[in-house]
Design a protein around this motif. Sequence first.
Motif, PDB file in Angstrom:
ATOM      1  N   ARG A  72     -30.170  56.631   3.933  1.00  0.00           N
ATOM      2  CA  ARG A  72     -30.988  56.070   5.009  1.00  0.00           C
ATOM      3  C   ARG A  72     -32.481  56.233   4.743  1.00  0.00           C
ATOM      4  O   ARG A  72     -33.222  56.817   5.543  1.00  0.00           O
ATOM      5  CB  ARG A  72     -30.604  56.707   6.345  1.00  0.00           C
ATOM      6  CG  ARG A  72     -29.151  56.482   6.753  1.00  0.00           C
ATOM      7  CD  ARG A  72     -28.817  57.206   8.020  1.00  0.00           C
ATOM      8  NE  ARG A  72     -29.568  56.680   9.163  1.00  0.00           N
ATOM      9  CZ  ARG A  72     -29.569  57.215  10.366  1.00  0.00           C
ATOM     10  NH1 ARG A  72     -28.865  58.326  10.596  1.00  0.00           N
ATOM     11  NH2 ARG A  72     -30.278  56.678  11.348  1.00  0.00           N
ATOM     12  N   PRO A  73     -32.956  55.683   3.628  1.00  0.00           N
ATOM     13  CA  PRO A  73     -34.393  55.770   3.330  1.00  0.00           C
ATOM     14  C   PRO A  73     -35.204  54.847   4.232  1.00  0.00           C
ATOM     15  O   PRO A  73     -34.721  53.807   4.682  1.00  0.00           O
ATOM     16  CB  PRO A  73     -34.467  55.314   1.872  1.00  0.00           C
ATOM     17  CG  PRO A  73     -33.323  54.359   1.741  1.00  0.00           C
ATOM     18  CD  PRO A  73     -32.228  54.915   2.601  1.00  0.00           C
ATOM     19  N   ASP A  74     -36.447  55.219   4.467  1.00  0.00           N
ATOM     20  CA  ASP A  74     -37.367  54.359   5.208  1.00  0.00           C
ATOM     21  C   ASP A  74     -37.932  53.258   4.307  1.00  0.00           C
ATOM     22  O   ASP A  74     -38.188  52.147   4.760  1.00  0.00           O
ATOM     23  CB  ASP A  74     -38.523  55.192   5.775  1.00  0.00           C
ATOM     24  CG  ASP A  74     -38.028  56.251   6.736  1.00  0.00           C
ATOM     25  OD1 ASP A  74     -37.850  55.928   7.922  1.00  0.00           O
ATOM     26  OD2 ASP A  74     -37.819  57.395   6.295  1.00  0.00           O
ATOM     27  N   VAL A  75     -38.139  53.617   3.032  1.00  0.00           N
ATOM     28  CA  VAL A  75     -38.729  52.685   2.072  1.00  0.00           C
ATOM     29  C   VAL A  75     -37.963  52.774   0.759  1.00  0.00           C
ATOM     30  O   VAL A  75     -37.539  53.854   0.349  1.00  0.00           O
ATOM     31  CB  VAL A  75     -40.217  52.999   1.812  1.00  0.00           C
ATOM     32  CG1 VAL A  75     -40.820  51.978   0.841  1.00  0.00           C
ATOM     33  CG2 VAL A  75     -41.012  53.040   3.113  1.00  0.00           C
ATOM     34  N   LEU A  76     -37.790  51.623   0.106  1.00  0.00           N
ATOM     35  CA  LEU A  76     -37.241  51.578  -1.239  1.00  0.00           C
ATOM     36  C   LEU A  76     -38.336  51.069  -2.172  1.00  0.00           C
ATOM     37  O   LEU A  76     -39.093  50.168  -1.812  1.00  0.00           O
ATOM     38  CB  LEU A  76     -36.007  50.679  -1.326  1.00  0.00           C
ATOM     39  CG  LEU A  76     -34.729  51.215  -0.654  1.00  0.00           C
ATOM     40  CD1 LEU A  76     -34.757  50.981   0.862  1.00  0.00           C
ATOM     41  CD2 LEU A  76     -33.488  50.567  -1.257  1.00  0.00           C
ATOM     42  N   ARG A  77     -38.406  51.618  -3.397  1.00  0.00           N
ATOM     43  CA  ARG A  77     -39.501  51.314  -4.311  1.00  0.00           C
ATOM     44  C   ARG A  77     -38.970  51.009  -5.705  1.00  0.00           C
ATOM     45  O   ARG A  77     -38.111  51.723  -6.229  1.00  0.00           O
ATOM     46  CB  ARG A  77     -40.466  52.505  -4.377  1.00  0.00           C
ATOM     47  CG  ARG A  77     -41.611  52.367  -5.399  1.00  0.00           C
ATOM     48  CD  ARG A  77     -42.636  51.375  -4.923  1.00  0.00           C
ATOM     49  NE  ARG A  77     -43.725  51.189  -5.882  1.00  0.00           N
ATOM     50  CZ  ARG A  77     -44.887  51.843  -5.851  1.00  0.00           C
ATOM     51  NH1 ARG A  77     -45.098  52.775  -4.918  1.00  0.00           N
ATOM     52  NH2 ARG A  77     -45.825  51.579  -6.733  1.00  0.00           N
TER      53      ARG A  77
ATOM     54  N   CYS B  63     -33.835  46.806  -5.424  1.00  0.00           N
ATOM     55  CA  CYS B  63     -34.686  47.374  -4.380  1.00  0.00           C
ATOM     56  C   CYS B  63     -34.794  46.450  -3.174  1.00  0.00           C
ATOM     57  O   CYS B  63     -34.519  46.847  -2.037  1.00  0.00           O
ATOM     58  CB  CYS B  63     -36.066  47.657  -4.976  1.00  0.00           C
ATOM     59  SG  CYS B  63     -37.334  48.134  -3.786  1.00  0.00           S
ATOM     60  N   VAL B  64     -35.193  45.209  -3.404  1.00  0.00           N
ATOM     61  CA  VAL B  64     -35.453  44.278  -2.305  1.00  0.00           C
ATOM     62  C   VAL B  64     -34.158  43.885  -1.603  1.00  0.00           C
ATOM     63  O   VAL B  64     -34.096  43.842  -0.364  1.00  0.00           O
ATOM     64  CB  VAL B  64     -36.185  43.027  -2.831  1.00  0.00           C
ATOM     65  CG1 VAL B  64     -36.329  41.975  -1.736  1.00  0.00           C
ATOM     66  CG2 VAL B  64     -37.558  43.421  -3.368  1.00  0.00           C
ATOM     67  N   ARG B  65     -33.120  43.602  -2.368  1.00  0.00           N
ATOM     68  CA  ARG B  65     -31.842  43.202  -1.765  1.00  0.00           C
ATOM     69  C   ARG B  65     -31.266  44.327  -0.912  1.00  0.00           C
ATOM     70  O   ARG B  65     -30.822  44.108   0.219  1.00  0.00           O
ATOM     71  CB  ARG B  65     -30.849  42.817  -2.851  1.00  0.00           C
ATOM     72  CG  ARG B  65     -29.478  42.368  -2.299  1.00  0.00           C
ATOM     73  CD  ARG B  65     -28.500  42.129  -3.434  1.00  0.00           C
ATOM     74  NE  ARG B  65     -27.220  41.632  -2.946  1.00  0.00           N
ATOM     75  CZ  ARG B  65     -26.234  42.392  -2.497  1.00  0.00           C
ATOM     76  NH1 ARG B  65     -26.410  43.708  -2.433  1.00  0.00           N
ATOM     77  NH2 ARG B  65     -25.084  41.868  -2.087  1.00  0.00           N
ATOM     78  N   THR B  66     -31.284  45.547  -1.468  1.00  0.00           N
ATOM     79  CA  THR B  66     -30.712  46.674  -0.736  1.00  0.00           C
ATOM     80  C   THR B  66     -31.509  46.962   0.527  1.00  0.00           C
ATOM     81  O   THR B  66     -30.932  47.211   1.598  1.00  0.00           O
ATOM     82  CB  THR B  66     -30.668  47.920  -1.639  1.00  0.00           C
ATOM     83  OG1 THR B  66     -29.925  47.619  -2.827  1.00  0.00           O
ATOM     84  CG2 THR B  66     -30.005  49.087  -0.916  1.00  0.00           C
ATOM     85  N   ALA B  67     -32.823  46.930   0.430  1.00  0.00           N
ATOM     86  CA  ALA B  67     -33.668  47.199   1.597  1.00  0.00           C
ATOM     87  C   ALA B  67     -33.395  46.191   2.704  1.00  0.00           C
ATOM     88  O   ALA B  67     -33.292  46.555   3.891  1.00  0.00           O
ATOM     89  CB  ALA B  67     -35.139  47.163   1.199  1.00  0.00           C
ATOM     90  N   SER B  68     -33.258  44.936   2.346  1.00  0.00           N
ATOM     91  CA  SER B  68     -33.033  43.910   3.364  1.00  0.00           C
ATOM     92  C   SER B  68     -31.683  44.087   4.045  1.00  0.00           C
ATOM     93  O   SER B  68     -31.534  43.791   5.239  1.00  0.00           O
ATOM     94  CB  SER B  68     -33.121  42.515   2.736  1.00  0.00           C
ATOM     95  OG  SER B  68     -32.061  42.294   1.829  1.00  0.00           O
ATOM     96  N   ARG B  69     -30.708  44.593   3.319  1.00  0.00           N
ATOM     97  CA  ARG B  69     -29.354  44.742   3.875  1.00  0.00           C
ATOM     98  C   ARG B  69     -29.200  45.977   4.752  1.00  0.00           C
ATOM     99  O   ARG B  69     -28.323  46.019   5.608  1.00  0.00           O
ATOM    100  CB  ARG B  69     -28.323  44.740   2.745  1.00  0.00           C
ATOM    101  CG  ARG B  69     -28.231  43.388   2.038  1.00  0.00           C
ATOM    102  CD  ARG B  69     -27.254  43.422   0.889  1.00  0.00           C
ATOM    103  NE  ARG B  69     -25.861  43.495   1.338  1.00  0.00           N
ATOM    104  CZ  ARG B  69     -25.108  42.437   1.644  1.00  0.00           C
ATOM    105  NH1 ARG B  69     -25.609  41.211   1.579  1.00  0.00           N
ATOM    106  NH2 ARG B  69     -23.846  42.597   2.012  1.00  0.00           N
ATOM    107  N   ILE B  70     -30.066  46.989   4.546  1.00  0.00           N
ATOM    108  CA  ILE B  70     -29.943  48.199   5.377  1.00  0.00           C
ATOM    109  C   ILE B  70     -31.077  48.295   6.397  1.00  0.00           C
ATOM    110  O   ILE B  70     -31.155  49.272   7.147  1.00  0.00           O
ATOM    111  CB  ILE B  70     -29.893  49.476   4.519  1.00  0.00           C
ATOM    112  CG1 ILE B  70     -31.253  49.739   3.854  1.00  0.00           C
ATOM    113  CG2 ILE B  70     -28.779  49.405   3.473  1.00  0.00           C
ATOM    114  CD1 ILE B  70     -31.364  51.127   3.230  1.00  0.00           C
ATOM    115  N   GLY B  71     -31.966  47.315   6.417  1.00  0.00           N
ATOM    116  CA  GLY B  71     -33.045  47.312   7.400  1.00  0.00           C
ATOM    117  C   GLY B  71     -34.187  48.248   7.072  1.00  0.00           C
ATOM    118  O   GLY B  71     -34.866  48.756   7.981  1.00  0.00           O
ATOM    119  N   ALA B  72     -34.449  48.471   5.776  1.00  0.00           N
ATOM    120  CA  ALA B  72     -35.567  49.319   5.347  1.00  0.00           C
ATOM    121  C   ALA B  72     -36.667  48.452   4.755  1.00  0.00           C
ATOM    122  O   ALA B  72     -36.514  47.245   4.596  1.00  0.00           O
ATOM    123  CB  ALA B  72     -35.086  50.348   4.334  1.00  0.00           C
TER     124      ALA B  72
END
Length: 379
Positions: free
Chosen positions: A87-92, A103-112
């Motif tokens: 449950r990260p706030d930001v992915l880099r 990074c971008v795909r995963t962030a969009s799918r978990i709401g980060a």
Amino acid sequence: MPKLMVFPGAPLSRFYAKGEIKPRYYNPESFFDEVHFAVFADEDVKPKKVRGLVGDADIFIHPVGPKKIFSLPRLLRKVEDLAREVRPDVLRAFDPVWAGYFCVRTASRIGAKSVVSLHGDYDRDLRHYAFKFGDYRALPNLLFTERAIEPYVLGNADAVVYVYKFIERYAKKFNPKRAELIYNRAYVGGRKFEPRFPKRVKGIFVGREIREKNQIALVKAFERLPDSLKAELLLIGNGSEFDAVHSYVEVNSLPVKMVKSVLHDGIAKHYEEANVFLSANLYGGIEIPTMEAMTHSLPVVKGYPPLDDDLDFLKGNALLVKNEPTGFASAVTRLFSSREKYLRYARSAFQTISGISGEKMEAKEARLYASLISQAKTL
């Protein structure tokens, strides 16, 4: 307790082996309390060996397996499951291709939130020179990602960071939501400008020994310098051109020393022993070693890259020359023939880098993270 998930460009064991454990590199100002690395390998270094990379944060390394085309769907699911657990706030990510895609795909799918940084222009650096030098092993992948990966990554990341102005055109090519210039970090620390006019030339360049870095131009420039300058050149770096350049040095008995690698903690000693930094790099922009040398008050002699006639903050603050041996030889001779000229460029180098120091860039990056998290909370 903000958390960060990072997709590093390589297993952290490589950074450890090279001694590149730069303090807080992945966690500016220790902004995050936890930093998780999703590493594309079956195993990696023990966290305690690289904890300096994350400052005061707790560090977690998750080897998720190597990237292979036939296993990408499975790997995407594995990374997404890991992110939902962390449950990260930001992915880099630190490139706009496969790491950026995860990074971008995963962030969009978990709401980060997602941040992708650019350390080169994939059009005018990588693809241009792959074509120019006939690198047919790299070209298929570069042409594929240009159409299938990079538009998605750079068009959907919540922030795109580029590390020098030359990259700006590429960074904004796909209409990013947010694009921000944050220079590479070169720390000034407690150093101050100390005027000194050397009696002999001790040049240095640090970088991979590849055609694009063009070290042979520096070697041939020092071959042309008058004996009265008692010139020496140190080249630090390894790569595909090392043997060819080294052979040229040996055959012509040139005053050039070549070292394949130096631990990052030891590089400062070599800057302190040198008195001029030279770069014939064909890539656009300004490499980290140039900036590090400037923190040691070294004047810079920089050849204009073929596709970059601006050179950002070096303009007016370095000797910018035609990127060929005669241009470097003439500039070095002029620089060391005048105490006033030498000290002017040495002082200018230090003052310029002080204005965009690693300390200031670290704070700027931390503010970027804070604003993204604040933005997420208001949605």
